[in-house]
Design an enzyme around this catalytic site. Structure first.
Site: not given
Ligand code: PAF
Length: 285
Positions: A31-32, A34-35, A38, A178, A186, A189
């Protein structure tokens, strides 16, 4: 920069070209916002796939009416940079009309059993939205494999069940959570947390560590492990517990007793301010 594709036709052409040259097609649905978590999914996908596809779609049907759909972070420029660095080959960024041509209340898929408990109990309709959008993405990409994160533990089980029940020809891979150096899993939210809440949010991983520690030292009573989880969360004044469960890691059936040969998982959902955070840990193999 990795290309952004907005239409299903463009995706199908890219996938057909990759297949024609013998490539394995992998999909990382997101859903974007990103961290690094991802990025690990994309890297895992790259390990098997010749065409690595990422989808970014904030799926309205998996949010309840009072949830955070409107304020969910939308950070496409940064996401695109991260996907480029991680070696993705394309990003699919559909709009709602592309994903739901019949409207969000049209045809859906329901995965019974696993979806009425835990996240499903706290967020009615959530897994119907997740299963429906993932099935649509599978229909659009026809991927050979798709990669999901273990932080959404129940979600990856629901998707595995969906794939098995509908005989879908896609392999599901689940990648380890992670964590930040202080233990916080991570999550997109985490951006909702102010500095005090961010510090308080480490209580989830602390509770899971204490529970896992008790099990490693021989604790076998499910209720006692649940109590450790609950009491640890309650010790943090900024945290409000939604659920703390100890369950079978395949069926999510609550466990009275942890037994050798039956994988157990501890699952938490906790509110910190307006952020609802989830985390989990495997307790025994
Ligand atoms: O895990 C997520 O980000 C979402 O639930 C998913 C799988 C992309 C479906 O919208």
């Amino acid at each position: 920069m990795v290309p952004l594709l907005e239409t299903i036709d463009e995706v199908r052409r890219a996938v057909a070209a990759a297949r024609a040259s013998g490539k394995v097609v992998g999909l990382v649905p997101t859903m974007g916002a990103l961290h690094v978590g991802h990025l690990r999914l994309i890297e895992r996908c790259r390990a098997e796939a010749g065409l690595v596809c990422v989808s970014i779609f904030v799926n309205p049907t998996q949010f309840g009416p009072n949830e955070d759909f409107a304020r969910y972070p939308r950070t496409l420029d940064g996401d695109r940079r991260l996907c480029t660095e991680a070696g993705a080959d394309l990003i699919f960024v559909p709009d709602v009309a592309t994903m739901y041509p019949g409207g969000p209340d049209s045809t859906f898929v329901e995965v019974p059993g696993l979806t009425g408990i835990l996240e499903g109990a706290s967020r009615p309709g959530h897994f119907r939205g997740v299963a429906t959008v993932v099935l649509k993405l599978f229909a659009i990409f026809a991927p050979d494999l798709a990669v999901f994160g273990a932080k959404d533990f129940q979600q990856q089980l629901v998707i595995r069940r969906l794939v098995a029940d509908l005989n879908l020809p896609v392999a599901i891979r689940t990648v380890e959570t992670v964590r930040a150096p202080d233990g916080l899993a991570l999550s997109s939210r985490n951006r909702y947390l102010d500095p005090d809440q961010r510090r308080a949010a480490t209580i989830l991983s602390k509770a899971l560590r204490l529970a896992a520690g008790a099990v490693a030292e021989g604790e076998r009573r499910g209720d006692r492990v649940r109590q450790i989880l609950r009491e640890t969360i309650e010790s943090e004044s900024l945290a409000r517990l939604d659920y703390a469960e100890v369950a079978d890691a395949e069926t999510l059936e609550p466990l009275d007793e942890l037994m050798r040969g039956r994988r157990a998982v501890a699952l938490l959902a906790v509110w910190i301010g307006t952020a609802r955070l989830i985390d989990n840990a495997i307790l025994s193999e």
